[in-house]
Write a protein that holds these residues in place. Structure first.
Motif, PDB file in Angstrom:
ATOM      1  N   HIS A   1       0.838  -1.196   0.000  1.00 51.00           N
ATOM      2  CA  HIS A   1       0.000   0.000   0.000  1.00 51.00           C
ATOM      3  C   HIS A   1       0.873   1.247   0.000  1.00 51.00           C
ATOM      4  O   HIS A   1       1.915   1.279   0.666  1.00 51.00           O
ATOM      5  CB  HIS A   1      -0.923  -0.004   1.227  1.00 51.00           C
ATOM      6  CG  HIS A   1      -2.023   0.990   1.102  1.00 51.00           C
ATOM      7  ND1 HIS A   1      -1.884   2.296   1.495  1.00 51.00           N
ATOM      8  CD2 HIS A   1      -3.269   0.870   0.591  1.00 51.00           C
ATOM      9  CE1 HIS A   1      -2.998   2.945   1.243  1.00 51.00           C
ATOM     10  NE2 HIS A   1      -3.861   2.102   0.687  1.00 51.00           N
ATOM     11  N   PRO A   2       0.487   2.298  -0.740  1.00 50.18           N
ATOM     12  CA  PRO A   2       1.297   3.514  -0.801  1.00 50.18           C
ATOM     13  C   PRO A   2       1.498   4.212   0.543  1.00 50.18           C
ATOM     14  O   PRO A   2       2.423   5.010   0.688  1.00 50.18           O
ATOM     15  CB  PRO A   2       0.522   4.433  -1.752  1.00 50.18           C
ATOM     16  CG  PRO A   2      -0.338   3.532  -2.539  1.00 50.18           C
ATOM     17  CD  PRO A   2      -0.644   2.354  -1.657  1.00 50.18           C
ATOM     18  N   SER A   3       0.677   3.925   1.534  1.00 50.32           N
ATOM     19  CA  SER A   3       0.844   4.552   2.846  1.00 50.32           C
ATOM     20  C   SER A   3       1.915   3.868   3.704  1.00 50.32           C
ATOM     21  O   SER A   3       2.254   4.361   4.773  1.00 50.32           O
ATOM     22  CB  SER A   3      -0.483   4.560   3.609  1.00 50.32           C
ATOM     23  OG  SER A   3      -0.885   3.234   3.920  1.00 50.32           O
ATOM     24  N   ASN A   4       2.456   2.756   3.230  1.00 52.05           N
ATOM     25  CA  ASN A   4       3.486   2.041   3.993  1.00 52.05           C
ATOM     26  C   ASN A   4       4.760   2.870   4.085  1.00 52.05           C
ATOM     27  O   ASN A   4       5.092   3.617   3.159  1.00 52.05           O
ATOM     28  CB  ASN A   4       3.807   0.693   3.343  1.00 52.05           C
ATOM     29  CG  ASN A   4       2.686  -0.298   3.482  1.00 52.05           C
ATOM     30  OD1 ASN A   4       1.697  -0.048   4.158  1.00 52.05           O
ATOM     31  ND2 ASN A   4       2.817  -1.430   2.823  1.00 52.05           N
ATOM     32  N   PRO A   5       5.494   2.709   5.195  1.00 49.08           N
ATOM     33  CA  PRO A   5       6.768   3.418   5.318  1.00 49.08           C
ATOM     34  C   PRO A   5       7.710   3.068   4.160  1.00 49.08           C
ATOM     35  O   PRO A   5       7.822   1.908   3.776  1.00 49.08           O
ATOM     36  CB  PRO A   5       7.340   2.899   6.637  1.00 49.08           C
ATOM     37  CG  PRO A   5       6.168   2.369   7.394  1.00 49.08           C
ATOM     38  CD  PRO A   5       5.194   1.885   6.359  1.00 49.08           C
ATOM     39  N   ARG A   6       8.319   4.094   3.589  1.00 48.07           N
ATOM     40  CA  ARG A   6       9.301   3.955   2.507  1.00 48.07           C
ATOM     41  C   ARG A   6       8.754   3.262   1.263  1.00 48.07           C
ATOM     42  O   ARG A   6       9.474   2.581   0.552  1.00 48.07           O
ATOM     43  CB  ARG A   6      10.555   3.256   3.007  1.00 48.07           C
ATOM     44  CG  ARG A   6      11.262   4.048   4.076  1.00 48.07           C
ATOM     45  CD  ARG A   6      12.549   3.422   4.471  1.00 48.07           C
ATOM     46  NE  ARG A   6      13.217   4.286   5.444  1.00 48.07           N
ATOM     47  CZ  ARG A   6      14.210   3.898   6.197  1.00 48.07           C
ATOM     48  NH1 ARG A   6      14.672   2.672   6.104  1.00 48.07           N
ATOM     49  NH2 ARG A   6      14.759   4.729   7.042  1.00 48.07           N
ATOM     50  N   PHE A   7       7.461   3.441   1.037  1.00 44.86           N
ATOM     51  CA  PHE A   7       6.836   2.862  -0.151  1.00 44.86           C
ATOM     52  C   PHE A   7       7.472   3.416  -1.406  1.00 44.86           C
ATOM     53  O   PHE A   7       7.714   4.613  -1.491  1.00 44.86           O
ATOM     54  CB  PHE A   7       5.339   3.153  -0.171  1.00 44.86           C
ATOM     55  CG  PHE A   7       4.695   2.754  -1.463  1.00 44.86           C
ATOM     56  CD1 PHE A   7       4.342   1.447  -1.682  1.00 44.86           C
ATOM     57  CD2 PHE A   7       4.488   3.683  -2.467  1.00 44.86           C
ATOM     58  CE1 PHE A   7       3.765   1.057  -2.883  1.00 44.86           C
ATOM     59  CE2 PHE A   7       3.919   3.308  -3.669  1.00 44.86           C
ATOM     60  CZ  PHE A   7       3.555   1.995  -3.868  1.00 44.86           C
TER      61      PHE A   7
END
Length: 126
Positions: A54-60
């Motif tokens: 998911h784009p909200s993940n850290p360091r995506f």
């Protein structure tokens, strides 16, 4: 976040990975794909599972570590350096799993990722 494929996929020539960037085991290690698919043959039929970031993940998008010989991969944001998790500050990472019969279909998985990353907005007008 890691995924280990079926033990029948170990050392199986048909077992591999596919990433959203079109990479496989040979060239995908530490790439930064939107999704990664592990697939192989079970009881004579190809099947697999994709994990969508998911784009909200850290360091995506997080780098993916593809094991050189086993059906195992892990999203590893620490490949990019230290990652601090502060006390009492939640760290949330989101993933979606997509299973499939047959070989992975990049077009279908790209569509699934877009639907996950950018869901349509529905507005009801009365």
């Amino acid at each position: 976040m890691a995924l280990r494929g079926n033990s029948e996929w170990v050392d199986q020539a048909e077992s591999d990975f596919l990433t959203s960037d079109g990479n496989a085991r040979a060239d995908g290690n530490h790439s930064r794909p939107n999704w990664t698919d592990a697939f192989g043959t079970l009881q004579g039929r190809t099947c697999g599972v994709a994990v969508l970031q998911h784009p909200s993940n850290p360091r995506f998008p997080s780098p993916v570590r593809l094991h050189p010989s086993k059906p195992y991969f892990v999203y590893a944001p620490v490949v990019l350096g230290e990652l601090t998790i502060e006390p009492e500050q939640p760290l949330t990472s989101r993933y979606r799993y997509v299973t499939h019969d047959g070989p992975p279909d990049a077009a279908v998985l790209n569509t699934a990722w877009i639907d996950y990353a950018e869901p349509p907005v529905v507005r009801i007008i009365e």
